[in-house]
Scaffold this active site. Sequence first.
Site, mmCIF file in Angstrom:
data_model
loop_
_atom_site.group_PDB
_atom_site.id
_atom_site.type_symbol
_atom_site.label_atom_id
_atom_site.label_comp_id
_atom_site.label_asym_id
_atom_site.label_seq_id
_atom_site.Cartn_x
_atom_site.Cartn_y
_atom_site.Cartn_z
ATOM 1 N N VAL B 76 -50.628 -32.514 -10.657
ATOM 2 C CA VAL B 76 -50.131 -32.881 -9.334
ATOM 3 C C VAL B 76 -51.298 -33.445 -8.530
ATOM 4 O O VAL B 76 -52.332 -32.784 -8.387
ATOM 5 C CB VAL B 76 -49.549 -31.635 -8.627
ATOM 6 C CG1 VAL B 76 -48.914 -32.014 -7.304
ATOM 7 C CG2 VAL B 76 -48.541 -30.934 -9.537
ATOM 8 N N CYS B 77 -51.147 -34.642 -8.022
ATOM 9 C CA CYS B 77 -52.253 -35.276 -7.288
ATOM 10 C C CYS B 77 -52.603 -34.486 -6.037
ATOM 11 O O CYS B 77 -51.736 -34.229 -5.182
ATOM 12 C CB CYS B 77 -51.887 -36.699 -6.897
ATOM 13 S SG CYS B 77 -53.100 -37.425 -5.781
ATOM 14 N N VAL B 78 -53.860 -34.133 -5.906
ATOM 15 C CA VAL B 78 -54.273 -33.277 -4.798
ATOM 16 C C VAL B 78 -54.098 -33.971 -3.446
ATOM 17 O O VAL B 78 -53.619 -33.348 -2.483
ATOM 18 C CB VAL B 78 -55.726 -32.766 -4.990
ATOM 19 C CG1 VAL B 78 -56.734 -33.906 -5.052
ATOM 20 C CG2 VAL B 78 -56.122 -31.796 -3.883
ATOM 21 N N ALA B 81 -50.432 -34.261 -2.662
ATOM 22 C CA ALA B 81 -49.877 -32.915 -2.479
ATOM 23 C C ALA B 81 -50.224 -32.357 -1.100
ATOM 24 O O ALA B 81 -49.378 -31.787 -0.410
ATOM 25 C CB ALA B 81 -50.402 -31.986 -3.571
#
Lengths: 121, 118
Positions: B76-78, B81
């Site tokens: 999940v892309c930080v 997110a």
Amino acid sequence: MPKKTKIAFLMRKAPHGTIYAYEGLEALLIFCSYEQSIVLVLMDDGVYALKKGQDTSELGTKEFSTTFRVLKDYGVERIIVDKTSLKERSLTKEDLLIDVEVLEAAEIMALMKEQDVILPF
Amino acid sequence: MKFGILVQEGPYNHQASDSAYNFIQAALEKGHEITGVFFYNDGVINTTKLMDIPADDRHISKRWSDLGAKGIQLIVCVAAAKRRGINPDVLIENARIDGLGQLSELCIESDRLITFGD
């Protein structure tokens, strides 16, 4: 040295109204540090991302168009704009913030075929 | 073949997440390898465990978590997110929050990167 992966970022959506162009640009900047072969292609409303004189103050959103200026220094090999998309919007190269290659759709299609990965935003 | 998967749209609102999931199931059945699933843009919303779904519908985040349990990495892309309120407290099991560099790695190591978006 391993072969570089050829990656095209394809921006087709207007820079404001949705987050795609902005997050696409964020991804593009990160990808630049991985030393692959990266090109940016702007088509359809995506070409507006490079238009000079953008002002988002009344939208209350971040104005990020000037970030496109650093891409060549970050190692993006080519920045390509679709000729028809410019023409349909009554834009010319002079309306754009940075120097770009203006290519015909057929030339862009040929470029796409050479890519290992196309990331659409 | 080694497939990397990019999911760019959120659950329920858009078919992209369902299509990605179905593609992965079909690819695995055919004996292909999934190098990883990267969630970007609104795609990150697929990974919240706070979803509460009526029993007669599919539970999208649970479905992703179950896929992660089978050993497929869910990334999940930080940055995406953080914008959308996805943090380790609400993240489904078997997924991890990580940087965009991981998407770059998927592009490099996969034979094909398949994008599911608008």
